[in-house]
Design an enzyme around this catalytic site. Structure first.
Site, PDB file in Angstrom:
ATOM      1  N   ASP A   9     -60.064  -7.058 -21.661  1.00  0.00           N
ATOM      2  CA  ASP A   9     -59.356  -8.243 -21.197  1.00  0.00           C
ATOM      3  C   ASP A   9     -57.899  -8.115 -21.675  1.00  0.00           C
ATOM      4  O   ASP A   9     -57.629  -7.389 -22.645  1.00  0.00           O
ATOM      5  CB  ASP A   9     -60.022  -9.488 -21.796  1.00  0.00           C
ATOM      6  CG  ASP A   9     -59.218 -10.745 -21.558  1.00  0.00           C
ATOM      7  OD1 ASP A   9     -59.034 -11.090 -20.384  1.00  0.00           O
ATOM      8  OD2 ASP A   9     -58.766 -11.367 -22.541  1.00  0.00           O
ATOM      9  N   TYR A  11     -54.981 -10.993 -21.742  1.00  0.00           N
ATOM     10  CA  TYR A  11     -54.290 -12.084 -22.456  1.00  0.00           C
ATOM     11  C   TYR A  11     -55.150 -12.615 -23.594  1.00  0.00           C
ATOM     12  O   TYR A  11     -56.285 -13.031 -23.374  1.00  0.00           O
ATOM     13  CB  TYR A  11     -53.917 -13.204 -21.489  1.00  0.00           C
ATOM     14  CG  TYR A  11     -52.958 -12.715 -20.422  1.00  0.00           C
ATOM     15  CD1 TYR A  11     -51.639 -12.466 -20.724  1.00  0.00           C
ATOM     16  CD2 TYR A  11     -53.419 -12.446 -19.135  1.00  0.00           C
ATOM     17  CE1 TYR A  11     -50.764 -11.981 -19.765  1.00  0.00           C
ATOM     18  CE2 TYR A  11     -52.553 -11.972 -18.160  1.00  0.00           C
ATOM     19  CZ  TYR A  11     -51.232 -11.733 -18.484  1.00  0.00           C
ATOM     20  OH  TYR A  11     -50.385 -11.250 -17.524  1.00  0.00           O
ATOM     21  N   ARG A  40     -51.607 -22.643 -22.555  1.00  0.00           N
ATOM     22  CA  ARG A  40     -52.711 -21.688 -22.409  1.00  0.00           C
ATOM     23  C   ARG A  40     -54.006 -22.398 -21.979  1.00  0.00           C
ATOM     24  O   ARG A  40     -54.732 -21.927 -21.106  1.00  0.00           O
ATOM     25  CB  ARG A  40     -52.930 -20.960 -23.753  1.00  0.00           C
ATOM     26  CG  ARG A  40     -54.169 -20.092 -23.831  1.00  0.00           C
ATOM     27  CD  ARG A  40     -54.132 -18.905 -22.902  1.00  0.00           C
ATOM     28  NE  ARG A  40     -55.222 -17.969 -23.173  1.00  0.00           N
ATOM     29  CZ  ARG A  40     -55.546 -16.947 -22.399  1.00  0.00           C
ATOM     30  NH1 ARG A  40     -54.859 -16.706 -21.284  1.00  0.00           N
ATOM     31  NH2 ARG A  40     -56.534 -16.141 -22.714  1.00  0.00           N
ATOM     32  N   ASN A 118     -57.514 -11.516 -15.319  1.00  0.00           N
ATOM     33  CA  ASN A 118     -57.235 -12.535 -14.310  1.00  0.00           C
ATOM     34  C   ASN A 118     -55.753 -12.542 -13.946  1.00  0.00           C
ATOM     35  O   ASN A 118     -55.358 -13.139 -12.942  1.00  0.00           O
ATOM     36  CB  ASN A 118     -57.645 -13.921 -14.838  1.00  0.00           C
ATOM     37  CG  ASN A 118     -59.144 -14.162 -14.701  1.00  0.00           C
ATOM     38  OD1 ASN A 118     -59.830 -13.455 -13.981  1.00  0.00           O
ATOM     39  ND2 ASN A 118     -59.652 -15.173 -15.402  1.00  0.00           N
TER      40      ASN A 118
HETATM   41  C1  LAC Z   1     -57.251 -12.391 -18.812  1.00  0.00           C
HETATM   42  C2  LAC Z   1     -57.049 -13.730 -19.444  1.00  0.00           C
HETATM   43  C3  LAC Z   1     -57.635 -14.839 -18.733  1.00  0.00           C
HETATM   44  O1  LAC Z   1     -58.100 -12.246 -17.929  1.00  0.00           O
HETATM   45  O2  LAC Z   1     -57.349 -13.740 -20.771  1.00  0.00           O
HETATM   46  O3  LAC Z   1     -56.515 -11.466 -19.186  1.00  0.00           O
END
Ligand code: LAC
Length: 223
Positions: A9, A11, A40, A118
């Site tokens: 992932d 973020y 956030r 995302n």
């Molecule tokens: C990502 C976020 C939502 O998908 O944390 O990078």
């Protein structure tokens, strides 16, 4: 367990979303931390709500909307120039301090590495470049290609299809517990990075492993 690929992932996992606090503080001294928290929280909430409504907008749009909401909720006047500047700051987040060295070690381990986020390409691509990670990943995959968001299963399937590795041979790493459990539900082997000592979300699944930071992963895989 045979892992042929590691998928991350973005973020909150590799990149510290709260590194925008310093930029927020320049505009609204004393309010940066509160703004970053609400920003956030609303960003995530809007991504899930839009998925449920069937009204997709790219993560950059959702992020800008969340910023506008957060500023209004906190009584901070946001003009177009500040909105642009803070969105720019989101493309220049800092990686967590242990991330670059951990990724270098994991890369040396010979497995494929990918980001599955995302974040839309207009956000994630400049951020990966800013952090000097262009050469680090075999793929940077955005849910935007499917116009939906994690934790919808087809988003995790993108990693399987793109890397050509079965779900059972993919290790997925996220600091977002909801994402870690979505990935576990999909069929990945999952590490949750729990930097805040939070409880596990109640979503009918448990991560396979819990880490304090990404730096703990290379020795665990070597063990
Ligand atoms: C990502 C976020 C939502 O998908 O944390 O990078």
């Amino acid at each position: 367990m045979k892992l042929d690929a590691l998928v991350f992932d973005a973020y909150g996992t590799l990149f510290d979303v709260h590194s925008v606090i310093a930029r927020c503080e320049q505009v609204w001294p004393g309010r940066g931390a509160a703004l970053s928290q609400t920003w956030r929280a609303k960003q995530l909430e809007y991504s899930w709500l839009r998925t449920l409504m069937g009204r997709y907008q790219p993560f950059s749009v959702v992020t800008r909307d969340a910023l506008a909401y957060a500023c209004e909720a906190l009584g901070l006047a946001l003009d177009a120039a500040h909105s642009d500047a803070l969105m720019q700051a989101y493309c220049r987040l800092d990686p967590y301090p242990d991330v670059p060295a951990a990724l270098a070690q994991l890369r040396a381990g010979g497995r494929k590495l990918a980001i599955l986020t995302n974040g839309s390409p207009d956000m994630i691509d400049p951020l990966v470049r800013h952090c000097g990670m262009d050469e680090t990943f075999d793929a940077v995959l955005s849910a935007d290609a499917l116009r939906t968001y994690k934790i919808a299963a087809p988003v995790y399937q993108m990693a399987v299809d793109r890397l050509g590795v079965a779900a059972a041979n993919i290790g997925f790493v996220s600091s977002n517990c909801w994402d870690a459990l979505g990935a576990k539900n999909f069929g990945f082997n999952v590490w949750w990075i729990n930097r805040q000592d939070a409880p596990v979300d109640r979503l009918d699944a448990r991560p396979d492993g819990i880490l304090k930071g990404l730096g703990e992963l290379p020795p665990r895989l070597a063990a």
